[in-house]
Design an enzyme around this catalytic site. Structure first.
Site, PDB file in Angstrom:
ATOM      1  N   LYS A 161       0.838  -1.214   0.000  1.00 58.80           N
ATOM      2  CA  LYS A 161       0.000   0.000   0.000  1.00 58.80           C
ATOM      3  C   LYS A 161       0.871   1.262   0.000  1.00 58.80           C
ATOM      4  CE  LYS A 161      -2.223  -1.076   3.844  1.00 58.80           C
ATOM      5  NZ  LYS A 161      -1.659  -2.392   4.211  1.00 58.80           N
ATOM      6  N   ARG A 188      -9.582   0.407   9.024  1.00 64.66           N
ATOM      7  CA  ARG A 188      -9.101  -0.931   9.377  1.00 64.66           C
ATOM      8  C   ARG A 188     -10.171  -1.743  10.091  1.00 64.66           C
ATOM      9  NH1 ARG A 188      -3.302   0.431   9.263  1.00 64.66           N
ATOM     10  NH2 ARG A 188      -2.048  -1.449   9.363  1.00 64.66           N
ATOM     11  N   ARG A 216      11.788  -5.138   4.915  1.00 61.37           N
ATOM     12  CA  ARG A 216      11.483  -3.712   4.689  1.00 61.37           C
ATOM     13  C   ARG A 216      12.388  -2.808   5.526  1.00 61.37           C
ATOM     14  NH1 ARG A 216       5.407  -1.645   5.196  1.00 61.37           N
ATOM     15  NH2 ARG A 216       5.516  -2.403   7.328  1.00 61.37           N
ATOM     16  N   ARG A 258      11.235  -1.033  11.034  1.00 60.30           N
ATOM     17  CA  ARG A 258      10.147  -0.680  11.926  1.00 60.30           C
ATOM     18  C   ARG A 258      10.058  -1.670  13.088  1.00 60.30           C
ATOM     19  NH1 ARG A 258       4.744   0.559   8.448  1.00 60.30           N
ATOM     20  NH2 ARG A 258       3.903  -0.679  10.131  1.00 60.30           N
ATOM     21  N   ARG A 269      -0.257  -8.934  13.556  1.00 51.17           N
ATOM     22  CA  ARG A 269      -0.852  -7.989  12.590  1.00 51.17           C
ATOM     23  C   ARG A 269      -1.674  -8.726  11.533  1.00 51.17           C
ATOM     24  NH1 ARG A 269       4.408  -5.187  10.767  1.00 51.17           N
ATOM     25  NH2 ARG A 269       3.125  -3.895   9.415  1.00 51.17           N
TER      26      ARG A 269
HETATM   27  P1  AMP Z   1       0.732   0.776   9.142  1.00 54.05           P
HETATM   28  O1  AMP Z   1       1.825   1.798   9.076  1.00 54.05           O
HETATM   29  O2  AMP Z   1      -0.477   1.133   8.313  1.00 54.05           O
HETATM   30  O3  AMP Z   1       1.213  -0.627   8.897  1.00 54.05           O
HETATM   31  O4  AMP Z   1       0.199   0.789  10.662  1.00 54.05           O
HETATM   32  C1  AMP Z   1       1.049   0.447  11.742  1.00 54.05           C
HETATM   33  C2  AMP Z   1       0.241   0.258  13.022  1.00 54.05           C
HETATM   34  O5  AMP Z   1      -0.446   1.477  13.352  1.00 54.05           O
HETATM   35  C3  AMP Z   1      -0.879  -0.797  12.965  1.00 54.05           C
HETATM   36  O6  AMP Z   1      -0.392  -2.111  13.187  1.00 54.05           O
HETATM   37  C4  AMP Z   1      -1.793  -0.321  14.101  1.00 54.05           C
HETATM   38  O7  AMP Z   1      -1.237  -0.618  15.365  1.00 54.05           O
HETATM   39  C5  AMP Z   1      -1.731   1.191  13.921  1.00 54.05           C
HETATM   40  N1  AMP Z   1      -2.757   1.685  12.972  1.00 54.05           N
HETATM   41  C6  AMP Z   1      -2.555   2.259  11.746  1.00 54.05           C
HETATM   42  N2  AMP Z   1      -3.707   2.581  11.160  1.00 54.05           N
HETATM   43  C7  AMP Z   1      -4.689   2.198  12.023  1.00 54.05           C
HETATM   44  C8  AMP Z   1      -6.106   2.237  11.971  1.00 54.05           C
HETATM   45  N3  AMP Z   1      -6.749   2.721  10.899  1.00 54.05           N
HETATM   46  N4  AMP Z   1      -6.797   1.763  13.058  1.00 54.05           N
HETATM   47  C9  AMP Z   1      -6.156   1.278  14.141  1.00 54.05           C
HETATM   48  N5  AMP Z   1      -4.826   1.186  14.250  1.00 54.05           N
HETATM   49  C10 AMP Z   1      -4.083   1.644  13.202  1.00 54.05           C
END
Ligand code: AMP
Length: 214
Positions: free
Chosen positions: A13, A89, A128, A161, A172
């Site tokens: 994404k 999400r 990554r 990360r 996740r």
């Molecule tokens: P990402 O960078 O999109 O992979 O998000 C990393 C982490 O941020 C996720 O594993 C969640 O802990 C949190 N997170 C990101 N977006 C959301 C969302 N829309 N709702 C809840 N938690 C989120």
């Protein structure tokens, strides 16, 4: 154009969002990045968020939706295109997003559901690397930087990360299946879903998306 990029962790994404930003000038709204910014503040809230992210758990719908409402209402030019990456999400977040976008008269055009096999996702996530300074994405095998540990774009330091480790990745993935995958059906019922095979290389994903946007 207003879209959602939907898909499991590691599906690409962020990489696609970078491309859509450059080529189609879509403004990214990436809740993961917004939450990581919050954690840098070192506040009580920031520490709570960090601990949830490190576990691979979701941050509360209320908090994330609040960040998105703030961004959409005050931080976006609604006459231009934008894309959500990592949001919604949960089905509750998707409903809140619909309400918000209806209120500002900027409904979604479509939702791109990116799909890839689990082994592909795991290989992408574990390799990554991200630039601490500009957020550019690299991969130790598929997209290595020219100088190890250094960003090709801005010279910043590359890091892995905290949630890109085997244990957290597993949580996740489970969270994705349980809480996020039902959104696919939610948007299918609205006839807004477009499916995209993301097992292929980034260049081929870009070609497929270009064909969809014609
Ligand atoms: P990402 O960078 O999109 O992979 O998000 C990393 C982490 O941020 C996720 O594993 C969640 O802990 C949190 N997170 C990101 N977006 C959301 C969302 N829309 N709702 C809840 N938690 C989120």
């Amino acid at each position: 154009m207003r879209i959602v990029l939907l898909g499991p962790p590691g599906v690409g994404k962020g990489t696609l969002a970078d491309h859509l930003k450059k080529k189609y000038h879509l403004v990214p709204v990436a809740t993961g990045d917004m939450l990581r910014e919050e954690t840098k503040k070192g506040s009580v809230l920031g520490r709570e968020i960090k601990s949830l992210m490190e576990k691979g758990a979701l941050v509360s719908d209320e908090l994330v939706t609040q960040l998105v409402v703030q961004k959409v209402e005050h931080g976006l030019d609604l006459s231009k295109g934008f894309m959500f990456d990592g949001f919604p999400r949960t089905v509750a977040q998707a409903q809140d997003l619909d309400t918000l976008l209806e209120r500002v008269k900027a409904p979604l055009d479509f939702v791109l559901s990116m799909e890839a096999d689990v082994d592909v996702l795991l290989a992408r996530l574990t390799g990554r690397r991200v630039c601490r300074k500009c957020g550019a994405l690299f991969h130790v095998i598929y997209k290595p930087s020219q100088k190890e540990g250094i960003c090709d774009v801005c010279g910043g330091e590359l890091y892995q990360r905290g949630d890109d480790n085997a244990k957290t990745i597993q949580s996740r993935m489970q969270v994705y299946q349980q809480s996020t995958a039902p959104i696919i059906d939610y948007y299918a019922k609205q006839h807004k879903l477009k499916k995209l095979n993301a097992n292929v290389e980034a260049a081929d994903v870009r070609l497929a998306v270009a064909a969809m946007l014609k």
